[in-house]
Design a protein around this motif. Structure first.
Motif, mmCIF file in Angstrom:
data_model
loop_
_atom_site.group_PDB
_atom_site.id
_atom_site.type_symbol
_atom_site.label_atom_id
_atom_site.label_comp_id
_atom_site.label_asym_id
_atom_site.label_seq_id
_atom_site.Cartn_x
_atom_site.Cartn_y
_atom_site.Cartn_z
ATOM 1 N N GLY A 232 53.645 37.646 39.936
ATOM 2 C CA GLY A 232 53.997 39.730 40.344
ATOM 3 C C GLY A 232 52.783 40.025 41.543
ATOM 4 O O GLY A 232 53.050 40.513 42.435
ATOM 5 N N ALA A 233 51.955 39.435 42.398
ATOM 6 C CA ALA A 233 51.332 39.625 43.830
ATOM 7 C C ALA A 233 52.225 39.267 44.237
ATOM 8 O O ALA A 233 51.652 39.432 45.798
ATOM 9 N N ILE B 256 45.994 33.428 36.940
ATOM 10 C CA ILE B 256 44.409 34.353 35.447
ATOM 11 C C ILE B 256 45.812 35.231 35.219
ATOM 12 O O ILE B 256 45.824 36.337 34.472
ATOM 13 N N PRO C 27 38.997 38.951 39.618
ATOM 14 C CA PRO C 27 39.357 37.609 38.510
ATOM 15 C C PRO C 27 37.783 37.666 38.377
ATOM 16 O O PRO C 27 37.299 36.951 37.554
ATOM 17 N N ILE D 26 44.033 42.908 38.766
ATOM 18 C CA ILE D 26 42.897 42.837 37.907
ATOM 19 C C ILE D 26 41.792 41.760 38.928
ATOM 20 O O ILE D 26 42.019 41.090 39.424
ATOM 21 N N SER E 216 49.458 48.367 48.500
ATOM 22 C CA SER E 216 49.690 47.844 46.156
ATOM 23 C C SER E 216 48.769 48.506 46.004
ATOM 24 O O SER E 216 47.864 49.485 46.819
ATOM 25 N N LEU F 120 40.305 36.348 45.234
ATOM 26 C CA LEU F 120 40.376 37.783 44.176
ATOM 27 C C LEU F 120 42.218 37.798 44.646
ATOM 28 O O LEU F 120 42.261 38.487 43.282
ATOM 29 N N PHE F 121 43.249 37.115 44.837
ATOM 30 C CA PHE F 121 44.067 37.150 45.246
ATOM 31 C C PHE F 121 44.776 35.514 44.309
ATOM 32 O O PHE F 121 43.997 34.635 44.870
ATOM 33 N N ASP F 122 44.818 35.579 43.449
ATOM 34 C CA ASP F 122 44.795 33.882 42.318
ATOM 35 C C ASP F 122 45.772 34.367 40.985
ATOM 36 O O ASP F 122 45.842 34.924 40.064
ATOM 37 N N ASP G 112 52.208 40.656 51.404
ATOM 38 C CA ASP G 112 52.284 41.263 49.439
ATOM 39 C C ASP G 112 50.909 40.412 48.727
ATOM 40 O O ASP G 112 50.224 40.692 48.480
ATOM 41 N N ILE H 67 41.346 43.984 46.202
ATOM 42 C CA ILE H 67 40.417 43.920 44.910
ATOM 43 C C ILE H 67 38.890 43.834 45.665
ATOM 44 O O ILE H 67 37.975 43.912 45.752
ATOM 45 N N THR I 114 46.824 42.849 47.617
ATOM 46 C CA THR I 114 46.512 42.621 45.889
ATOM 47 C C THR I 114 44.787 42.422 46.265
ATOM 48 O O THR I 114 44.387 42.652 46.387
ATOM 49 N N ASP J 285 51.362 33.869 37.507
ATOM 50 C CA ASP J 285 52.088 34.728 37.120
ATOM 51 C C ASP J 285 52.203 35.017 39.025
ATOM 52 O O ASP J 285 50.680 35.474 39.656
ATOM 53 N N HIS K 58 46.788 47.774 36.986
ATOM 54 C CA HIS K 58 47.592 46.402 36.809
ATOM 55 C C HIS K 58 46.836 45.061 37.405
ATOM 56 O O HIS K 58 46.749 43.826 37.534
HETATM 57 P P1 AMP Z 1 51.074 43.963 43.551
HETATM 58 O O1 AMP Z 1 51.460 45.329 42.998
HETATM 59 O O2 AMP Z 1 51.773 42.660 44.629
HETATM 60 O O3 AMP Z 1 49.539 44.013 43.663
HETATM 61 O O4 AMP Z 1 50.741 42.644 42.078
HETATM 62 C C1 AMP Z 1 50.054 42.716 41.200
HETATM 63 C C2 AMP Z 1 50.936 42.044 39.798
HETATM 64 O O5 AMP Z 1 50.166 40.563 40.183
HETATM 65 C C3 AMP Z 1 50.343 42.752 38.727
HETATM 66 O O6 AMP Z 1 50.931 42.984 38.068
HETATM 67 C C4 AMP Z 1 49.773 40.753 37.909
HETATM 68 O O7 AMP Z 1 51.204 40.923 37.497
HETATM 69 C C5 AMP Z 1 49.836 40.657 39.233
HETATM 70 N N1 AMP Z 1 48.178 40.018 39.567
HETATM 71 C C6 AMP Z 1 47.280 41.006 39.234
HETATM 72 N N2 AMP Z 1 45.662 40.378 39.257
HETATM 73 C C7 AMP Z 1 45.668 39.087 40.267
HETATM 74 C C8 AMP Z 1 45.233 38.986 40.894
HETATM 75 N N3 AMP Z 1 43.590 39.063 41.583
HETATM 76 N N4 AMP Z 1 45.872 38.178 41.341
HETATM 77 C C9 AMP Z 1 46.931 37.200 41.609
HETATM 78 N N5 AMP Z 1 48.001 38.022 41.020
HETATM 79 C C10 AMP Z 1 47.255 39.675 40.297
#
Ligand code: AMP
Ligand code: MG
Length: 361
Positions: free
Chosen positions: A178-179, A121, A268, A266, A248, A116-118, A291, A299, A295, A176, A264
């Motif tokens: 970002g999470a 993607i 997967p 997503i 998150s 789910l955290f990946d 963190d 999901i 995320t 990416d 933002h």
């Molecule tokens: P967060 O604010 O820590 O929940 O991270 C959200 C950010 O992680 C988004 O802006 C994307 O850059 C990235 N992201 C979105 N969906 C996923 C996911 N399923 N797994 C990993 N990173 C994600």
């Protein structure tokens, strides 16, 4: 890493609320310093340190954050962009030292989250328009484009590490972080603070933070938990020792198209922004896990968060569902002081252990 699209007024109000909770009180010497990094307002709170030392410490931490931000940025030029290009071209390349530990931690946490955290993607996140500084003019991609990326199924499992070299079996992989990057950066900042002799501090990135020690006088830190409406606090918790609190929420980066909000985070599995959750707050020892878990649990949603939390070794979770219901485990219930629980349906889960798995990464 990502710029917030929240209107300035809300951000200001929120920082004010957070500062009120974290700020100085009489009799203790607490210094607050702010700077921008990872596309967000970072705040260092230092107890028992004079102003000049606080300035020197802040300069070091700020410098570290800027270097990490540049190295891990998902769409600006830099080491990660080069790596992503190599994956797209099917090439094997040297894995930059600054990326390796984050990649290894991500791979472990991704597996524990059932994918789910990946962070692989990135193309999906990009497709939804979130690989740009301001997502407000975006519109959703076509269902065909989403289906095509799902068919290619990029995942952290596609990466092959061979010594200091890395390659991807799947050319659709785009990393990416970002999470997880902000959490990892905050863990590094805490290490750096300790190496400078600081034992009582908070490193706060836009409300996501790790707190160590106490207020310098034995009193715990008080930490605010944001409400997804951006204007209120959902509650607060007290922290002393060493804990991270991460939230998150779909409110952080989003846009509207034909009356629908697209955020933002997503899923997967579907390729679409995850549904059912408004926000998730996690308390955990290290910020990296907190963190990634916040995320993943966003999901996982109201029906699957308990299983994923157990798998990720996270012991305290609060999930606010889109319908306004609160879901928590008893350990979280014992810690959180809700601002207003009247009229809120609270679903308590069965207890689960607060095992930390950070050492296994
Ligand atoms: P967060 O604010 O820590 O929940 O991270 C959200 C950010 O992680 C988004 O802006 C994307 O850059 C990235 N992201 C979105 N969906 C996923 C996911 N399923 N797994 C990993 N990173 C994600
Ligand atoms: Mg996260």
């Amino acid at each position: 890493m990502s710029a917030s699209s929240a209107p300035g007024r809300r951000s200001l109000l929120l920082s004010l609320l957070l500062s009120l909770l974290l700020g100085c009180d009489a009799g203790t010497s607490i210094q607050n310093r702010q700077f921008l990094a990872f596309g967000t307002l970072m705040e260092l709170t230092l107890a028992g340190v004079d102003g000049q030392r606080a300035d020197r410490i802040t300069a070091v931490i700020e410098n570290d954050f800027h270097a990490l931000h540049q190295a891990w940025h998902a769409w600006d030029p830099g080491p990660l962009a080069l790596l992503n290009q190599a994956f797209a071209d099917g090439e094997r390349v040297a894995l930059p030292k600054v990326v390796k530990p984050l990649l290894l931690a991500s791979r472990t946490l991704s597996t524990r989250s059932d994918g789910l955290f990946d962070p692989a993607i990135g193309r999906l996140v990009d497709l939804w328009g979130f690989h740009r500084d301001d997502p407000r003019d975006n519109r959703p991609p076509s269902p065909e484009a989403i289906a095509e990326l799902l068919r290619q199924h990029p995942s952290m499992k596609d990466l092959r590490l061979d010594g200091e070299q890395v390659s991807s079996l799947n050319s659709a992989v785009k990393l990416d972080f970002g999470a997880i990057g902000k959490g990892y950066g905050i863990d590094l900042a805490v290490e750096r603070l300790r190496s400078m002799g600081v034992e009582n501090a908070i490193v706060n990135g836009g409300g996501d933070l790790r707190a160590i020690g106490d207020r310098g006088n034995g009193a715990p830190w008080r930490i605010a938990i944001r409400h997804p409406d951006g204007e209120h606090l959902l509650g607060s918790i007290e922290v002393s020792g060493d804990e991270s609190v991460f939230t998150s929420g779909g409110y952080e980066r989003n846009y509207y198209w034909r009356g629908e909000r697209y955020h933002h985070i997503i899923d997967p599995r579907s390729g679409y922004p995850a549904r059912g959750t408004a926000s998730v707050t996690v308390i955990h020892s290290d910020a990296t896990t907190a963190d990634a878990a916040a995320t993943a649990l966003f999901i996982a949603g109201p029906t699957q968060w308990q299983r994923i939390a157990r798998q990720m070794g996270v012991g305290m979770v609060l999930l606010l569902a889109e319908n306004g219901d609160l879901h928590m485990n008893p350990a979280m219930r014992a810690r959180v002081k809700l601002t207003d629980e009247s009229g809120t349906r609270i679903h308590l889960s069965a207890p689960f252990p607060a095992a930390t798995m950070a050492g296994e990464q």
